[in-house]
Write a protein that holds these residues in place. Sequence first.
Motif, mmCIF file in Angstrom:
data_model
loop_
_atom_site.group_PDB
_atom_site.id
_atom_site.type_symbol
_atom_site.label_atom_id
_atom_site.label_comp_id
_atom_site.label_asym_id
_atom_site.label_seq_id
_atom_site.Cartn_x
_atom_site.Cartn_y
_atom_site.Cartn_z
ATOM 1 N N SER A 1 0.839 -1.197 0.000
ATOM 2 C CA SER A 1 0.000 0.000 0.000
ATOM 3 C C SER A 1 0.877 1.251 0.000
ATOM 4 O O SER A 1 1.505 1.579 1.019
ATOM 5 C CB SER A 1 -0.922 -0.006 1.231
ATOM 6 N N VAL A 2 0.920 1.936 -1.129
ATOM 7 C CA VAL A 2 1.769 3.127 -1.242
ATOM 8 C C VAL A 2 1.258 4.255 -0.366
ATOM 9 O O VAL A 2 2.024 5.160 0.001
ATOM 10 C CB VAL A 2 1.843 3.568 -2.719
ATOM 11 N N ILE A 3 0.002 4.211 0.018
ATOM 12 C CA ILE A 3 -0.544 5.268 0.872
ATOM 13 C C ILE A 3 0.146 5.287 2.241
ATOM 14 O O ILE A 3 0.203 6.333 2.902
ATOM 15 C CB ILE A 3 -2.072 5.107 1.028
ATOM 16 N N LEU A 4 0.693 4.161 2.661
ATOM 17 C CA LEU A 4 1.449 4.125 3.907
ATOM 18 C C LEU A 4 2.714 4.964 3.811
ATOM 19 O O LEU A 4 3.159 5.538 4.814
ATOM 20 C CB LEU A 4 1.805 2.687 4.270
ATOM 21 N N LEU A 5 3.275 5.057 2.615
ATOM 22 C CA LEU A 5 4.447 5.906 2.421
ATOM 23 C C LEU A 5 4.071 7.371 2.585
ATOM 24 O O LEU A 5 4.791 8.143 3.236
ATOM 25 C CB LEU A 5 5.054 5.657 1.042
ATOM 26 N N TYR A 6 2.949 7.765 1.995
ATOM 27 C CA TYR A 6 2.492 9.147 2.144
ATOM 28 C C TYR A 6 2.195 9.466 3.609
ATOM 29 O O TYR A 6 2.498 10.561 4.093
ATOM 30 C CB TYR A 6 1.245 9.384 1.299
ATOM 31 N N PHE A 7 1.611 8.506 4.292
ATOM 32 C CA PHE A 7 1.323 8.698 5.708
ATOM 33 C C PHE A 7 2.611 8.880 6.502
ATOM 34 O O PHE A 7 2.708 9.764 7.370
ATOM 35 C CB PHE A 7 0.538 7.505 6.245
ATOM 36 N N SER A 8 3.596 8.043 6.250
ATOM 37 C CA SER A 8 4.861 8.142 6.990
ATOM 38 C C SER A 8 5.567 9.465 6.709
ATOM 39 O O SER A 8 6.202 10.038 7.602
ATOM 40 C CB SER A 8 5.773 6.957 6.634
ATOM 41 N N LEU A 9 5.445 9.967 5.487
ATOM 42 C CA LEU A 9 6.013 11.287 5.171
ATOM 43 C C LEU A 9 5.309 12.383 5.967
ATOM 44 O O LEU A 9 5.952 13.324 6.459
ATOM 45 C CB LEU A 9 5.901 11.561 3.672
ATOM 46 N N ALA A 10 3.984 12.261 6.090
ATOM 47 C CA ALA A 10 3.225 13.245 6.866
ATOM 48 C C ALA A 10 3.636 13.214 8.336
ATOM 49 O O ALA A 10 3.804 14.275 8.963
ATOM 50 C CB ALA A 10 1.727 12.978 6.725
ATOM 51 N N ILE A 11 3.810 12.026 8.887
ATOM 52 C CA ILE A 11 4.252 11.900 10.275
ATOM 53 C C ILE A 11 5.626 12.522 10.457
ATOM 54 O O ILE A 11 5.893 13.229 11.444
ATOM 55 C CB ILE A 11 4.276 10.422 10.703
ATOM 56 N N MET A 12 6.518 12.286 9.513
ATOM 57 C CA MET A 12 7.862 12.861 9.588
ATOM 58 C C MET A 12 7.795 14.390 9.615
ATOM 59 O O MET A 12 8.465 15.043 10.437
ATOM 60 C CB MET A 12 8.693 12.407 8.387
ATOM 61 N N VAL A 13 6.972 14.972 8.733
ATOM 62 C CA VAL A 13 6.859 16.433 8.673
ATOM 63 C C VAL A 13 6.322 16.983 9.991
ATOM 64 O O VAL A 13 6.838 17.987 10.511
ATOM 65 C CB VAL A 13 5.948 16.842 7.490
ATOM 66 N N VAL A 14 5.289 16.341 10.536
ATOM 67 C CA VAL A 14 4.693 16.826 11.785
ATOM 68 C C VAL A 14 5.703 16.787 12.927
ATOM 69 O O VAL A 14 5.863 17.767 13.673
ATOM 70 C CB VAL A 14 3.440 15.998 12.144
ATOM 71 N N VAL A 15 6.397 15.660 13.080
ATOM 72 C CA VAL A 15 7.335 15.506 14.198
ATOM 73 C C VAL A 15 8.498 16.485 14.067
ATOM 74 O O VAL A 15 8.878 17.155 15.042
ATOM 75 C CB VAL A 15 7.843 14.054 14.280
ATOM 76 N N VAL A 16 9.076 16.597 12.875
ATOM 77 C CA VAL A 16 10.207 17.517 12.677
ATOM 78 C C VAL A 16 9.758 18.958 12.871
ATOM 79 O O VAL A 16 10.449 19.761 13.501
ATOM 80 C CB VAL A 16 10.825 17.315 11.280
ATOM 81 N N TRP A 17 8.582 19.294 12.354
ATOM 82 C CA TRP A 17 8.084 20.661 12.495
ATOM 83 C C TRP A 17 7.828 21.006 13.963
ATOM 84 O O TRP A 17 8.146 22.106 14.415
ATOM 85 C CB TRP A 17 6.798 20.820 11.689
ATOM 86 N N ARG A 18 7.287 20.064 14.730
ATOM 87 C CA ARG A 18 7.002 20.321 16.140
ATOM 88 C C ARG A 18 8.287 20.431 16.967
ATOM 89 O O ARG A 18 8.286 21.005 18.047
ATOM 90 C CB ARG A 18 6.118 19.216 16.716
ATOM 91 N N HIS A 19 9.387 19.902 16.445
ATOM 92 C CA HIS A 19 10.677 20.006 17.143
ATOM 93 C C HIS A 19 11.582 21.077 16.518
ATOM 94 O O HIS A 19 12.784 21.101 16.803
ATOM 95 C CB HIS A 19 11.406 18.650 17.106
ATOM 96 N N ARG A 20 11.024 21.947 15.710
ATOM 97 C CA ARG A 20 11.852 22.913 14.967
ATOM 98 C C ARG A 20 12.601 23.864 15.887
ATOM 99 O O ARG A 20 13.649 24.400 15.514
ATOM 100 C CB ARG A 20 10.975 23.704 13.994
ATOM 101 N N SER A 21 12.091 24.109 17.085
ATOM 102 C CA SER A 21 12.768 25.042 17.995
ATOM 103 C C SER A 21 14.066 24.457 18.559
ATOM 104 O O SER A 21 14.891 25.204 19.069
ATOM 105 C CB SER A 21 11.832 25.417 19.139
#
Length: 245
Positions: free
Chosen positions: A225-245
């Motif tokens: 399921s390629v949609i799992l790849l899109y999901f994992s990319l979204a999780i990566m963006v959220v976590v990195v963005w929330r730790h940007r400080s």
Amino acid sequence: VGGSLTHGLVPANCGGSGGAHALRQCRRRNENGHLSQAQPAVNRESRPQIVTVWYLAFLFGVVSYLLGSLPNGYIVGKVAGVDIRKYGSGNIGATNVLRVLGKKYGYSVFFLDALKGFAAVRICLALVSSTPTARAYADSFALLGAVVCVGGHVFPIWLKFKGGKGVATSAGVIVGLMPLAAVIVFPIWFIVFEICRYVSVASMCAAISLPITVALFLHFKVIDSVILLYFSLAIMVVVVWRHRS
């Protein structure tokens, strides 16, 4: 004989005169009429299924958000007699609770935050499996629950949309969706943390490793399921963005 054959091929409302061209036009009108009458019947049959799917999507979205928005760090802090938002980094996540209140409370918050992510995914899958019209969309509903649950944790309505950073909830979601990926990503977190002793750095490295792991799984046909790849990319963006400080 010719007359009887012609009469058998001509529709009742076309008549028997007017030539071959007129007969063809009449047959075409009759065929189009039959198609236009049959089409609404198909739509009437499919409409309840579409409504059911959208209703379930809305229901799962609301339930997953409310589950994700449970501010476990804030609640545990209150149990310990403090408002965790006024200490340390001011974040309600497990890391800040660990620093301020110690391992007992910090580990409890991490477990509870991970549990709500896992529960959101498994509840969606359980309910969809009992609904025949939505069973074909099981993966999509599970991903919907996962994304909205993490979003609820990061933006809880109860605390004016100021929540945690989504690491523990994302961990629970990953276990619920892709337990094999969790087996690879979690050790990466521990290894990085042991090297640098920074939870934020370890969390970002683990988040970045997630889409890489999923991409490798897709390449080697471990998952399909390629949609799992899109999901994992979204999780990566959220976590990195929330730790940007």
